[in-house]
Scaffold this active site. Structure first.
Site, short mmCIF file in Angstrom:
data_model
loop_
_atom_site.label_atom_id
_atom_site.label_comp_id
_atom_site.label_asym_id
_atom_site.label_seq_id
_atom_site.Cartn_x
_atom_site.Cartn_y
_atom_site.Cartn_z
N GLY A 1 0.85 -1.15 -0.06
CA GLY A 1 0.28 -0.17 0.05
C GLY A 1 0.81 1.39 0.11
N HIS A 2 -0.15 2.41 0.05
CA HIS A 2 0.85 3.73 -0.08
C HIS A 2 1.63 3.91 1.12
CE1 HIS A 2 -2.12 5.32 2.86
NE2 HIS A 2 -2.92 4.64 2.14
N ASP A 3 2.71 4.65 1.13
CA ASP A 3 3.39 5.30 2.28
C ASP A 3 4.01 4.25 3.14
OD1 ASP A 3 2.87 8.03 1.68
OD2 ASP A 3 1.03 7.49 2.18
N VAL A 4 4.20 3.12 2.44
CA VAL A 4 4.99 1.87 3.14
C VAL A 4 6.35 2.02 3.02
CG1 VAL A 4 5.32 -0.48 3.19
CG2 VAL A 4 3.05 0.29 2.89
N GLY B 1 0.91 2.84 4.74
CA GLY B 1 1.61 3.29 6.14
C GLY B 1 2.48 2.40 7.02
#
Length: 218
Positions: free
Chosen positions: A146-149, A166
Protein backbone atom coordinates in the site's frame (compact mmCIF):
# COMPACT_ATOMS: atom_id res chain seq x y z
CA UNK A 1 27.03 2.04 -49.30
CA UNK A 2 28.58 0.36 -46.28
CA UNK A 3 26.28 -1.89 -44.25
CA UNK A 4 25.44 -0.61 -40.77
CA UNK A 5 26.48 -3.09 -38.10
CA UNK A 6 24.44 -3.33 -34.91
CA UNK A 7 25.87 -4.66 -31.66
CA UNK A 8 23.22 -6.88 -30.08
CA UNK A 9 25.56 -8.52 -27.59
CA UNK A 10 23.93 -9.07 -24.20
CA UNK A 11 25.59 -8.45 -20.86
CA UNK A 12 26.18 -11.59 -18.84
CA UNK A 13 25.21 -12.10 -15.21
CA UNK A 14 25.33 -14.70 -12.44
CA UNK A 15 22.31 -15.71 -10.37
CA UNK A 16 23.10 -16.11 -6.67
CA UNK A 17 21.40 -19.21 -5.29
CA UNK A 18 20.05 -22.28 -7.07
CA UNK A 19 17.09 -23.19 -4.87
CA UNK A 20 13.48 -23.15 -5.95
CA UNK A 21 12.96 -19.39 -5.59
CA UNK A 22 16.04 -18.65 -7.64
CA UNK A 23 15.02 -21.07 -10.39
CA UNK A 24 11.57 -19.48 -10.47
CA UNK A 25 13.25 -16.10 -10.75
CA UNK A 26 15.29 -17.35 -13.71
CA UNK A 27 12.04 -18.34 -15.46
CA UNK A 28 10.52 -14.88 -14.98
CA UNK A 29 13.68 -13.13 -16.13
CA UNK A 30 13.80 -15.32 -19.23
CA UNK A 31 10.18 -14.37 -20.01
CA UNK A 32 10.56 -10.62 -19.65
CA UNK A 33 12.29 -7.69 -21.31
CA UNK A 34 15.20 -8.27 -18.94
CA UNK A 35 16.34 -11.12 -21.21
CA UNK A 36 16.74 -8.70 -24.11
CA UNK A 37 19.70 -7.08 -22.35
CA UNK A 38 21.08 -9.76 -20.03
CA UNK A 39 22.14 -13.37 -20.44
CA UNK A 40 22.46 -15.80 -17.53
CA UNK A 41 25.76 -17.68 -17.29
CA UNK A 42 24.75 -19.99 -14.45
CA UNK A 43 23.94 -20.32 -10.76
CA UNK A 44 26.32 -19.55 -7.91
CA UNK A 45 25.68 -21.80 -4.91
CA UNK A 46 27.80 -23.35 -2.18
CA UNK A 47 25.89 -26.66 -2.53
CA UNK A 48 27.14 -28.29 -5.76
CA UNK A 49 24.37 -30.93 -5.56
CA UNK A 50 21.38 -28.59 -5.20
CA UNK A 51 20.35 -29.17 -8.84
CA UNK A 52 20.78 -32.93 -8.68
CA UNK A 53 17.79 -34.63 -10.30
CA UNK A 54 16.30 -31.33 -11.49
CA UNK A 55 15.90 -30.68 -15.21
CA UNK A 56 17.54 -27.33 -15.88
CA UNK A 57 19.54 -25.88 -18.76
CA UNK A 58 21.97 -24.14 -16.42
CA UNK A 59 24.46 -25.46 -13.89
CA UNK A 60 26.31 -24.48 -10.74
CA UNK A 61 29.28 -22.47 -12.00
CA UNK A 62 30.87 -21.46 -8.71
CA UNK A 63 30.60 -21.45 -4.95
CA UNK A 64 29.40 -18.34 -3.18
CA UNK A 65 31.26 -17.36 -0.02
CA UNK A 66 34.38 -19.17 -1.21
CA UNK A 67 33.91 -18.58 -4.93
CA UNK A 68 35.87 -16.38 -7.32
CA UNK A 69 34.16 -16.33 -10.74
CA UNK A 70 31.36 -13.91 -9.81
CA UNK A 71 33.62 -11.26 -8.28
CA UNK A 72 33.50 -7.94 -10.12
CA UNK A 73 30.65 -9.17 -12.37
CA UNK A 74 26.91 -8.55 -12.83
CA UNK A 75 24.85 -10.52 -10.31
CA UNK A 76 21.20 -10.98 -9.34
CA UNK A 77 20.22 -12.11 -5.85
CA UNK A 78 17.90 -15.14 -5.77
CA UNK A 79 18.10 -15.98 -2.06
CA UNK A 80 15.27 -15.30 0.41
CA UNK A 81 17.23 -15.82 3.65
CA UNK A 82 17.54 -12.27 4.96
CA UNK A 83 20.69 -12.75 7.03
CA UNK A 84 22.53 -14.43 4.16
CA UNK A 85 21.44 -11.60 1.88
CA UNK A 86 22.94 -9.00 4.20
CA UNK A 87 26.27 -10.84 4.35
CA UNK A 88 26.16 -11.29 0.58
CA UNK A 89 25.63 -7.61 -0.13
CA UNK A 90 28.55 -6.73 2.12
CA UNK A 91 30.62 -9.22 0.13
CA UNK A 92 29.39 -7.78 -3.18
CA UNK A 93 30.41 -4.28 -2.15
CA UNK A 94 33.94 -5.39 -1.21
CA UNK A 95 34.35 -7.24 -4.52
CA UNK A 96 33.12 -4.49 -6.87
CA UNK A 97 30.08 -6.44 -8.08
CA UNK A 98 27.31 -4.78 -10.05
CA UNK A 99 24.12 -5.88 -8.28
CA UNK A 100 21.26 -5.79 -10.77
CA UNK A 101 17.64 -5.14 -9.87
CA UNK A 102 14.84 -7.06 -11.56
CA UNK A 103 11.28 -5.78 -11.88
CA UNK A 104 9.05 -8.04 -13.96
CA UNK A 105 7.11 -6.48 -16.84
CA UNK A 106 3.78 -7.12 -15.09
CA UNK A 107 4.71 -5.27 -11.87
CA UNK A 108 2.82 -2.04 -11.18
CA UNK A 109 4.78 0.71 -9.42
CA UNK A 110 3.16 3.95 -8.29
CA UNK A 111 4.48 7.49 -8.25
CA UNK A 112 7.27 8.68 -5.94
CA UNK A 113 8.38 5.16 -5.11
CA UNK A 114 12.06 4.42 -4.54
CA UNK A 115 13.80 1.10 -5.14
CA UNK A 116 17.09 0.17 -3.49
CA UNK A 117 19.93 -1.59 -5.29
CA UNK A 118 19.34 -5.25 -6.06
CA UNK A 119 15.57 -5.22 -5.52
CA UNK A 120 13.81 -8.23 -7.05
CA UNK A 121 10.08 -8.00 -7.84
CA UNK A 122 8.28 -11.09 -9.12
CA UNK A 123 5.27 -10.99 -11.50
CA UNK A 124 1.98 -9.27 -10.68
CA UNK A 125 3.21 -7.55 -7.54
CA UNK A 126 1.74 -4.09 -6.96
CA UNK A 127 3.68 -1.29 -5.28
CA UNK A 128 1.64 1.83 -4.55
CA UNK A 129 2.72 5.47 -4.31
CA UNK A 130 5.30 6.98 -1.93
CA UNK A 131 6.79 3.62 -1.07
CA UNK A 132 10.43 3.12 -0.06
CA UNK A 133 11.93 -0.29 -0.89
CA UNK A 134 15.38 -0.97 0.56
CA UNK A 135 18.50 -2.65 -0.77
CA UNK A 136 18.25 -6.33 -1.60
CA UNK A 137 14.50 -6.61 -1.03
CA UNK A 138 12.61 -9.54 -2.59
CA UNK A 139 8.88 -9.15 -3.25
CA UNK A 140 7.26 -12.31 -4.59
CA UNK A 141 4.38 -12.78 -7.03
CA UNK A 142 1.00 -11.20 -6.36
CA UNK A 143 2.03 -9.20 -3.29
CA UNK A 144 0.37 -5.81 -2.77
CA UNK A 145 2.16 -2.98 -0.98
CA UNK A 146 0.00 0.00 0.00
CA UNK A 147 0.78 3.71 -0.06
CA UNK A 148 3.46 5.28 2.14
CA UNK A 149 4.97 1.94 3.16
CA UNK A 150 8.63 1.59 4.13
CA UNK A 151 10.42 -1.72 3.57
CA UNK A 152 13.90 -2.01 5.06
CA UNK A 153 17.03 -3.55 3.58
CA UNK A 154 17.23 -7.30 2.81
CA UNK A 155 13.56 -7.97 3.61
CA UNK A 156 11.94 -10.95 1.87
CA UNK A 157 8.21 -10.82 1.23
CA UNK A 158 6.69 -13.98 -0.19
CA UNK A 159 3.76 -14.46 -2.57
CA UNK A 160 0.33 -12.85 -2.18
CA UNK A 161 1.14 -10.80 0.92
CA UNK A 162 -1.04 -7.73 1.60
CA UNK A 163 0.74 -4.81 3.29
CA UNK A 164 -1.56 -1.95 4.28
CA UNK A 165 -0.83 1.73 3.78
CA UNK A 166 1.63 3.40 6.11
CA UNK A 167 3.10 0.13 7.43
CA UNK A 168 6.78 0.07 8.33
CA UNK A 169 8.72 -3.12 7.65
CA UNK A 170 12.20 -3.21 9.20
CA UNK A 171 15.50 -4.56 7.94
CA UNK A 172 15.94 -8.34 7.54
CA UNK A 173 12.22 -9.03 7.98
CA UNK A 174 10.73 -12.19 6.45
CA UNK A 175 7.00 -12.31 5.68
CA UNK A 176 5.47 -15.63 4.61
CA UNK A 177 2.98 -16.15 1.80
CA UNK A 178 -0.57 -14.77 2.15
CA UNK A 179 0.21 -12.87 5.33
CA UNK A 180 -1.70 -9.63 5.97
CA UNK A 181 -0.07 -6.59 7.56
CA UNK A 182 -2.72 -4.05 8.59
CA UNK A 183 -2.30 -0.34 7.79
CA UNK A 184 0.12 1.57 9.99
CA UNK A 185 1.61 -1.53 11.62
CA UNK A 186 5.32 -1.47 12.46
CA UNK A 187 7.45 -4.62 12.28
CA UNK A 188 10.95 -4.29 13.77
CA UNK A 189 14.23 -5.49 12.31
CA UNK A 190 14.75 -9.25 12.15
CA UNK A 191 11.15 -10.39 12.68
CA UNK A 192 9.64 -13.43 10.97
CA UNK A 193 5.95 -13.46 10.07
CA UNK A 194 4.47 -16.89 9.32
CA UNK A 195 2.48 -17.74 6.20
CA UNK A 196 -1.18 -16.73 6.40
CA UNK A 197 -0.70 -14.67 9.55
CA UNK A 198 -2.58 -11.43 10.20
CA UNK A 199 -0.61 -8.73 12.01
CA UNK A 200 -3.21 -6.38 13.50
CA UNK A 201 -0.97 -4.21 15.68
CA UNK A 202 2.64 -3.06 15.82
CA UNK A 203 5.19 -5.57 17.07
CA UNK A 204 7.54 -4.49 19.86
CA UNK A 205 9.65 -7.60 20.48
CA UNK A 206 11.76 -9.30 17.82
CA UNK A 207 10.74 -12.90 17.14
CA UNK A 208 8.68 -15.24 14.99
CA UNK A 209 4.95 -14.49 14.83
CA UNK A 210 2.18 -16.73 13.55
CA UNK A 211 -1.62 -16.89 13.51
CA UNK A 212 -4.70 -14.68 13.23
CA UNK A 213 -4.13 -12.45 15.03
CA UNK A 214 -0.37 -13.04 14.88
CA UNK A 215 1.26 -13.97 18.17
CA UNK A 216 4.88 -14.56 19.12
CA UNK A 217 5.76 -18.26 19.06
CA UNK A 218 9.58 -18.06 19.21
Amino acid sequence: MEDIQFNNKKEQFYLIGAGGLSRELECWMDRSRFSQSYELIGYVDDNPDVLKGIVNEYKIVDGFFKGEIWKGKNIVMGIANTDIKQKAFELFASNNCNVLSFIHDTVLVGKNTQMGAGAVLYPRSIISCNVSVGEGVMINAGTQVGHDVTIGNYASIMANVDIGGGAQIGNNVFIGSKAVILPGVKIPDGCRIGAGSVVIKSIRQVGTYFGNPAKKIF
